[in-house]
Design a protein around this motif. Structure first.
Motif, PDB file in Angstrom:
ATOM      1  N   ALA A   4     -17.297  14.073  -9.380  1.00 38.65           N
ATOM      2  CA  ALA A   4     -16.660  15.392  -9.507  1.00 38.65           C
ATOM      3  C   ALA A   4     -17.157  16.314  -8.397  1.00 38.65           C
ATOM      4  CB  ALA A   4     -16.964  15.990 -10.881  1.00 38.65           C
ATOM      5  N   PHE A   5     -18.424  16.190  -8.099  1.00 35.71           N
ATOM      6  CA  PHE A   5     -19.055  17.005  -7.057  1.00 35.71           C
ATOM      7  C   PHE A   5     -18.409  16.721  -5.703  1.00 35.71           C
ATOM      8  CE2 PHE A   5     -22.342  18.416  -4.216  1.00 35.71           C
ATOM      9  CZ  PHE A   5     -22.946  19.467  -4.889  1.00 35.71           C
ATOM     10  N   LYS A   6     -18.203  15.441  -5.424  1.00 35.21           N
ATOM     11  CA  LYS A   6     -17.610  15.013  -4.144  1.00 35.21           C
ATOM     12  C   LYS A   6     -16.176  15.558  -4.024  1.00 35.21           C
ATOM     13  CE  LYS A   6     -17.302  11.998  -0.544  1.00 35.21           C
ATOM     14  NZ  LYS A   6     -15.900  12.118  -0.221  1.00 35.21           N
ATOM     15  N   GLU A   7     -15.460  15.510  -5.168  1.00 27.05           N
ATOM     16  CA  GLU A   7     -14.072  15.987  -5.189  1.00 27.05           C
ATOM     17  C   GLU A   7     -14.017  17.474  -4.806  1.00 27.05           C
ATOM     18  OE1 GLU A   7     -11.073  15.867  -8.751  1.00 27.05           O
ATOM     19  OE2 GLU A   7     -12.052  13.916  -8.495  1.00 27.05           O
ATOM     20  N   VAL A   8     -14.946  18.263  -5.393  1.00 24.79           N
ATOM     21  CA  VAL A   8     -14.990  19.696  -5.097  1.00 24.79           C
ATOM     22  C   VAL A   8     -15.349  19.904  -3.625  1.00 24.79           C
ATOM     23  CG1 VAL A   8     -16.174  21.875  -5.586  1.00 24.79           C
ATOM     24  CG2 VAL A   8     -15.543  20.353  -7.463  1.00 24.79           C
ATOM     25  N   ALA A   9     -16.347  19.155  -3.141  1.00 23.55           N
ATOM     26  CA  ALA A   9     -16.777  19.300  -1.739  1.00 23.55           C
ATOM     27  C   ALA A   9     -15.606  18.980  -0.798  1.00 23.55           C
ATOM     28  CB  ALA A   9     -17.967  18.396  -1.452  1.00 23.55           C
ATOM     29  N   ASP A  10     -14.845  17.925  -1.127  1.00 23.92           N
ATOM     30  CA  ASP A  10     -13.703  17.542  -0.290  1.00 23.92           C
ATOM     31  C   ASP A  10     -12.633  18.638  -0.266  1.00 23.92           C
ATOM     32  OD1 ASP A  10     -14.917  15.193   0.345  1.00 23.92           O
ATOM     33  OD2 ASP A  10     -13.753  13.947  -1.036  1.00 23.92           O
ATOM     34  N   GLN A  11     -12.449  19.311  -1.416  1.00 23.94           N
ATOM     35  CA  GLN A  11     -11.462  20.407  -1.467  1.00 23.94           C
ATOM     36  C   GLN A  11     -11.960  21.604  -0.660  1.00 23.94           C
ATOM     37  OE1 GLN A  11     -10.868  21.186  -5.612  1.00 23.94           O
ATOM     38  NE2 GLN A  11      -9.809  19.238  -5.926  1.00 23.94           N
ATOM     39  N   LEU A  12     -13.262  21.875  -0.772  1.00 22.06           N
ATOM     40  CA  LEU A  12     -13.822  23.046  -0.083  1.00 22.06           C
ATOM     41  C   LEU A  12     -13.728  22.914   1.435  1.00 22.06           C
ATOM     42  CD1 LEU A  12     -16.934  23.863  -2.306  1.00 22.06           C
ATOM     43  CD2 LEU A  12     -14.812  25.153  -2.130  1.00 22.06           C
ATOM     44  N   VAL A  13     -13.821  21.676   1.926  1.00 25.16           N
ATOM     45  CA  VAL A  13     -13.715  21.449   3.374  1.00 25.16           C
ATOM     46  C   VAL A  13     -12.383  22.007   3.893  1.00 25.16           C
ATOM     47  CG1 VAL A  13     -13.450  19.643   5.134  1.00 25.16           C
ATOM     48  CG2 VAL A  13     -15.269  19.457   3.451  1.00 25.16           C
ATOM     49  N   LEU A  14     -11.343  21.940   3.031  1.00 23.44           N
ATOM     50  CA  LEU A  14     -10.001  22.374   3.447  1.00 23.44           C
ATOM     51  C   LEU A  14      -9.793  23.882   3.293  1.00 23.44           C
ATOM     52  CD1 LEU A  14      -8.008  19.525   1.628  1.00 23.44           C
ATOM     53  CD2 LEU A  14      -8.763  19.576   4.018  1.00 23.44           C
ATOM     54  N   ASP A  15     -10.757  24.563   2.664  1.00 26.47           N
ATOM     55  CA  ASP A  15     -10.604  25.986   2.372  1.00 26.47           C
ATOM     56  C   ASP A  15     -10.963  26.828   3.606  1.00 26.47           C
ATOM     57  OD1 ASP A  15     -10.759  28.598   1.526  1.00 26.47           O
ATOM     58  OD2 ASP A  15     -11.751  28.127  -0.372  1.00 26.47           O
ATOM     59  N   GLN A  16      -9.926  27.296   4.291  1.00 29.09           N
ATOM     60  CA  GLN A  16     -10.127  28.054   5.546  1.00 29.09           C
ATOM     61  C   GLN A  16     -10.835  29.387   5.314  1.00 29.09           C
ATOM     62  OE1 GLN A  16      -9.132  27.061   8.744  1.00 29.09           O
ATOM     63  NE2 GLN A  16      -8.652  25.064   7.851  1.00 29.09           N
ATOM     64  N   GLY A  17     -10.742  29.908   4.094  1.00 25.25           N
ATOM     65  CA  GLY A  17     -11.321  31.232   3.810  1.00 25.25           C
ATOM     66  C   GLY A  17     -12.786  31.163   3.412  1.00 25.25           C
ATOM     67  N   LEU A  18     -13.290  29.950   3.221  1.00 25.57           N
ATOM     68  CA  LEU A  18     -14.678  29.808   2.740  1.00 25.57           C
ATOM     69  C   LEU A  18     -15.661  30.202   3.841  1.00 25.57           C
ATOM     70  CD1 LEU A  18     -16.263  28.637   0.229  1.00 25.57           C
ATOM     71  CD2 LEU A  18     -16.415  26.511   1.519  1.00 25.57           C
ATOM     72  N   ARG A  19     -16.660  31.006   3.484  1.00 29.76           N
ATOM     73  CA  ARG A  19     -17.661  31.451   4.468  1.00 29.76           C
ATOM     74  C   ARG A  19     -19.069  30.981   4.119  1.00 29.76           C
ATOM     75  NH1 ARG A  19     -14.048  31.561   6.990  1.00 29.76           N
ATOM     76  NH2 ARG A  19     -12.746  33.273   7.703  1.00 29.76           N
ATOM     77  N   ALA A  20     -19.341  30.850   2.823  1.00 36.77           N
ATOM     78  CA  ALA A  20     -20.656  30.379   2.365  1.00 36.77           C
ATOM     79  C   ALA A  20     -20.465  29.888   0.937  1.00 36.77           C
ATOM     80  CB  ALA A  20     -21.671  31.512   2.405  1.00 36.77           C
ATOM     81  N   LEU A  21     -21.376  29.026   0.503  1.00 35.92           N
ATOM     82  CA  LEU A  21     -21.250  28.447  -0.841  1.00 35.92           C
ATOM     83  C   LEU A  21     -22.584  28.570  -1.564  1.00 35.92           C
ATOM     84  CD1 LEU A  21     -19.425  26.599  -2.705  1.00 35.92           C
ATOM     85  CD2 LEU A  21     -20.613  24.672  -1.665  1.00 35.92           C
ATOM     86  N   VAL A  22     -22.548  29.036  -2.804  1.00 36.51           N
ATOM     87  CA  VAL A  22     -23.764  29.100  -3.621  1.00 36.51           C
ATOM     88  C   VAL A  22     -23.635  28.065  -4.728  1.00 36.51           C
ATOM     89  CG1 VAL A  22     -25.139  30.527  -5.191  1.00 36.51           C
ATOM     90  CG2 VAL A  22     -24.084  31.579  -3.176  1.00 36.51           C
ATOM     91  N   ILE A  23     -24.640  27.194  -4.854  1.00 39.96           N
ATOM     92  CA  ILE A  23     -24.620  26.253  -5.986  1.00 39.96           C
ATOM     93  C   ILE A  23     -25.796  26.582  -6.908  1.00 39.96           C
ATOM     94  CG2 ILE A  23     -23.450  24.359  -4.776  1.00 39.96           C
ATOM     95  CD1 ILE A  23     -26.215  22.961  -4.593  1.00 39.96           C
TER      96      ILE A  23
END
Ligand SMILES: C/C=C/C(=O)SCCNC(=O)CCNC(=O)[C@H](O)C(C)(C)COP(=O)(O)OP(=O)(O)OC[C@H]1O[C@@H](n2cnc3c(N)ncnc32)[C@H](O)[C@@H]1OP(=O)(O)O
Length: 238
Positions: A4-23
């Motif tokens: 599930a974690f990998k799936e989210v990471a793969d989606q986030l790679v495509l998110d052009q608006g993402l600037r930083a991620l907090v886990i």
């Protein structure tokens, strides 16, 4: 969870608006690492199967290092073993004052995983890596701060806010300058080196699960008693 974690990471790679991620962790722990049930399966598993599962598990979490934006770990509670490895896959870590941290592999009769032998000396120092990986010591957030393992310690109710504030300051900077700076910082420890370490560690760990020390280590950690390990066994090779 790794899938599930990998799936989210793969989606986030495509998110052009993402600037930083907090886990962060849900509930009272950041992550207690490999579930006892998962470890039992490895003890009973075949070495090749163990290697396949472990290498997939570790490289999945290391995928955080492939995200084009900085990842911050807000360590809200215990972070142990693979859980601590997950925190180390982030570029910066902020810990709750109540957090406890440990690379406890040797206490379980295991060699480290998640490329810890490569990531930890690079993130702290060789001395700190030796101490933490060879003893499996469980340390407080304050000690982790003193060792340079975390950037900051925050009160539990201020933790997420502190991480989000740091992420906000990154987001306010030039996205392309941040992305290139991150790429250069990461380049000092190239992905190929990390992946090779993760695979070598997974290969060794797969065999250590099958040794009597692992059975004893898991039983002793579960029942919170000192372990009675056997003598040195023939060194394993990769
Ligand atoms: C391939 C992967 C390799 C690895 O990741 S190796 C590392 C594996 N993980 C561990 O060895 C962690 C072992 N656990 C601990 O050392 C401690 O726990 C903690 C430091 C994480 C937390 O300590 P405290 O705050 O005193 O809590 P508590 O009473 O020990 O545990 C609370 C509940 O959590 C369960 N639990 C803890 N770790 C695990 C685990 N790894 N898998 C499954 N359950 C776990 C316990 O049993 C207990 O449960 P109940 O409340 O029912 O008694």
């Amino acid at each position: 969870m790794a899938a599930a974690f990998k799936e989210v990471a793969d989606q986030l790679v495509l998110d052009q608006g993402l600037r930083a991620l907090v886990i962060t962790g849900e509930g009272r722990a950041f992550s207690a690492g490999g579930d006892f049930g998962f470890i039992e399966d490895r003890i009973h598993g075949d070495v090749e199967d163990n290697f396949r599962v472990l290498s997939g598990f570790y490289t999945t979490f290391l995928a955080l290092r492939k995200l084009p934006v900085p990842t911050l770990a807000a360590i809200n509670g215990p972070a142990v073993g693979g859980g601590m490895g997950l925190a180390m896959a982030a570029v910066m870590r902020i810990a709750s004052s109540t957090a406890k941290l440990s690379f406890n592999f040797v206490k379980l009769g295991l060699t480290p995983g998640m490329a810890s032998t490569c990531v930890l000396p690079a993130a702290t120092s060789h001395q700190v890596a030796c101490r933490l990986l060879l003893t499996g010591d469980l340390i407080t957030a304050q000690e982790a701060l003193e060792l340079g393992l975390v950037l900051q310690v925050a009160e539990p109710d201020k933790l997420l806010g502190a991480a989000q504030q740091l992420a906000g300051r990154i987001a306010a900077a030039s996205p392309s300058a941040v992305a290139t700076t991150l790429r250069m910082l990461r380049g000092r420890l190239p992905w190929e080196q990390l992946e090779a370490a993760a695979l070598e560690e997974a290969r060794l760990q797969a065999t250590f699960f099958k040794r009597p020390d692992c059975r004893e280590g898991v039983d002793s950690v579960k029942s919170k008693r000192p372990a009675r390990f056997g003598p040195i066994e023939r060194p394993a090779t990769t």
